[in-house]
Design an enzyme around this catalytic site. Structure first.
Site, mmCIF file in Angstrom:
data_model
loop_
_atom_site.group_PDB
_atom_site.id
_atom_site.type_symbol
_atom_site.label_atom_id
_atom_site.label_comp_id
_atom_site.label_asym_id
_atom_site.label_seq_id
_atom_site.Cartn_x
_atom_site.Cartn_y
_atom_site.Cartn_z
ATOM 1 N N LYS A 1 10.958 71.390 -15.029
ATOM 2 C CA LYS A 1 10.544 70.388 -14.057
ATOM 3 C C LYS A 1 11.682 69.908 -13.166
ATOM 4 O O LYS A 1 11.426 69.314 -12.118
ATOM 5 C CB LYS A 1 9.906 69.219 -14.783
ATOM 6 C CG LYS A 1 8.621 69.595 -15.495
ATOM 7 C CD LYS A 1 7.527 69.815 -14.471
ATOM 8 C CE LYS A 1 6.190 69.992 -15.128
ATOM 9 N NZ LYS A 1 5.108 69.740 -14.191
HETATM 10 N N1 PMP Z 1 4.761 72.483 -20.319
HETATM 11 C C1 PMP Z 1 5.321 71.266 -20.306
HETATM 12 C C2 PMP Z 1 6.079 70.829 -21.512
HETATM 13 C C3 PMP Z 1 5.173 70.438 -19.188
HETATM 14 O O1 PMP Z 1 5.734 69.219 -19.166
HETATM 15 C C4 PMP Z 1 4.403 70.910 -18.090
HETATM 16 C C5 PMP Z 1 4.177 70.004 -16.915
HETATM 17 N N2 PMP Z 1 3.086 69.114 -17.080
HETATM 18 C C6 PMP Z 1 3.825 72.180 -18.159
HETATM 19 C C7 PMP Z 1 4.044 72.942 -19.286
HETATM 20 C C8 PMP Z 1 2.952 72.739 -17.067
HETATM 21 O O2 PMP Z 1 3.652 73.065 -15.914
HETATM 22 P P1 PMP Z 1 3.001 72.836 -14.475
HETATM 23 O O3 PMP Z 1 2.852 71.338 -14.319
HETATM 24 O O4 PMP Z 1 3.957 73.392 -13.509
HETATM 25 O O5 PMP Z 1 1.676 73.475 -14.455
#
Ligand code: PMP
Length: 464
Positions: free
Chosen positions: A55
């Site tokens: 992130k």
């Molecule tokens: N895994 C974790 C631990 C996350 O924090 C997130 C973000 N919500 C995701 C997967 C999914 O990624 P994205 O938001 O880019 O779909």
């Protein structure tokens, strides 16, 4: 080192920690998939980012775009609803760039994630998980209200801010393409905001349209059904344990046209696989990495020897020390294997009831009628079909005795918290510890057949 045009010596030094984001390693999975999944399986290990998650990439990308477009001004406040990882990326960038941060999160997230945000000076407001996104108490609504009320503030809005997917189109996708020398055939990604899968997936498909992009979803989330039928089905929504993926609404960052298939993984399978990744590969990754690997194993029949499969490991295992990496927590959730009778056996023996519920705006007397007609001691309360509360006989009796007029008022006014959800493989021993005077039943969900049963104290008495 070398010389830049000004004649200054350009050392291999990051000017700030933000320059250390990206260029994460692609690591071969050697043990878990051996003899199970054909082809080469590679993990994009995003824990190497400064905030220990993928992130960081989109957090900085969103901030820089807001700076460029004048939405975020010097000394401003960054506001966001975040499960922790986005907050971490934003908080780090805020320290470097001189902004203040206020985050809203849900009571489902690990305490470690909240404390980590505070370590960077962020303020964190914890909101209830099991309310509609539109509910004023939800972490979405609270962050929107803060944006209106806090002067010189900007809400990053990771769900609908397309700078999120753009970060992965510009960075994550090209890195994977280069690291596999264009040999990638499949991308496997847990989907939350959708930024990772949509951005990286779109870039990779532009290089080679034959690449398959598989999204990993949770039971309790709306993505898979929406992709397959075009229907946004509120019935699909219920509380689950897996963190970071699955949603109860459709974020703008999810580009369904890039995703070829969604695979749902149970909380238990995700938790067990999260532990295996540490023990069998030596990679300390978070819950959604477990979910993605478990999902890939479910899809193994679609893989062949020449495939090069890249699985995204979004975040770090340390954030889950109180959960998936804690034996007591795993046992409490029924995720550790044990012998003896399980909820599944009780269901098979007809020793559990069908779940009965009424909507929260119905009057209390409807609950009374339902309970007496069917001789139920407890029922569930729903809002738009979504489980929000419960009611049991003793409590109902107390309320009516205290104030008989309550009969004609909405049941919402007197309902108790919703019964806890457990997986159908939960041992009976564990169910019995969950039933207390305050909590008279548990809901047992068979995630694979999508059926929910209720097990009450009297049901349990028959098998103990
Ligand atoms: N895994 C974790 C631990 C996350 O924090 C997130 C973000 N919500 C995701 C997967 C999914 O990624 P994205 O938001 O880019 O779909």
């Amino acid at each position: 080192s070398g010389e830049d045009t000004s004649g200054r010596v350009a050392l291999m030094i990051c000017e700030t920690i933000l320059d250390a984001i990206g260029q994460t390693p692609l690591v071969r999975i050697n043990t878990i998939t051996r003899g199970v999944v054909k082809g080469t399986v590679l993990a994009k290990v995003e824990t190497f980012n400064p905030g220990n998650s993928i992130k960081d990439r989109m957090a900085v990308r969103m901030i820089e775009e807001a700076e460029r477009t004048g939405k975020l001004k010097a000394g401003g406040t960054i506001i966001e609803g975040t499960s922790g990882n986005t907050g971490m990326g934003l908080a780090i960038a805020a320290v470097v760039k001189g902004y203040r941060c206020i985050f809203t999160t849900t009571d489902k997230q690990s305490k470690e994630k909240v404390d980590a945000l505070k370590a960077f000076g962020a303020e964190v407001i914890v909101c209830p998980t099991n309310v509609d996104p539109e509910d004023p108490r939800s972490y979405y609504s609270v962050s929107s209200r803060l944006e209106r009320e806090v002067p010189n503030s900007w809400k990053a809005n990771q769900y609908d801010n397309l700078a999120n997917a753009a970060a992965h189109y510009e960075q994550t996708g090209p890195e994977i393409w280069a690291q596999t020398e264009g040999r990638i055939t499949h991308l496997v990604v847990g989907v939350g905001t959708g930024g990772t899968i949509s951005g990286a997936g779109r870039y990779l498909k532009e290089q080679n349209p034959a690449i398959r992009v598989w999204g990993i979803d949770t039971y309790g989330s709306v993505f898979k059904k929406y992709k397959e039928t075009g229907i946004f089905d509120k019935h699909e929504i219920y509380p689950y344990i897996t963190e970071g993926i699955g949603e109860d609404f459709l974020p703008k960052n999810v580009d369904f046209s890039v995703i070829d298939h969604f695979e749902k993984v149970t909380d238990k399978d995700a938790a067990v696989m999260t532990r295996r990744i540490a023990r069998e590969e030596g990679i300390f990754a978070g819950n959604s990495a477990g979910s993605a690997m478990a999902g890939l194993l479910q899809l193994r029949d679609r893989c062949s020897d020449d495939d090069v499969i890249v699985v995204i490991f979004h975040d770090h295992g340390s954030r889950y020390l109180g959960k998936m990496f804690n034996d007591d927590w795993m046992r409490e959730k029924g995720f550790l294997e044990s012998s003896g009778m399980t909820a599944r056996d009780m269901v098979a023996l007809g020793l559990s009831g069908e779940l009965r519920s009424i909507e929260c705006n119905e009057p209390v007397e409807h609950a009374l009628t339902l309970m007496s007609e069917h001789d139920f001691s407890q029922i569930s309360i729903t809002h738009d079909q979504r489980l929000v509360g419960s009611l049991h006989e003793a409590h109902l009796y107390d309320c009516l005795r205290a104030r008989p007029a309550v009969k004609r008022e909405p049941v919402e006014g007197i309902m108790l918290p919703a019964f806890p959800f457990v997986d159908i493989s939960t041992p009976v021993d564990l169910l019995s510890t969950m039933i207390t005077p305050a909590n008279t039943a548990v809901l047992v969900r068979d995630f694979k057949t999508d059926k929910t049963f209720i097990i009450t104290r009297s049901d349990l008495m028959r098998v103990l």
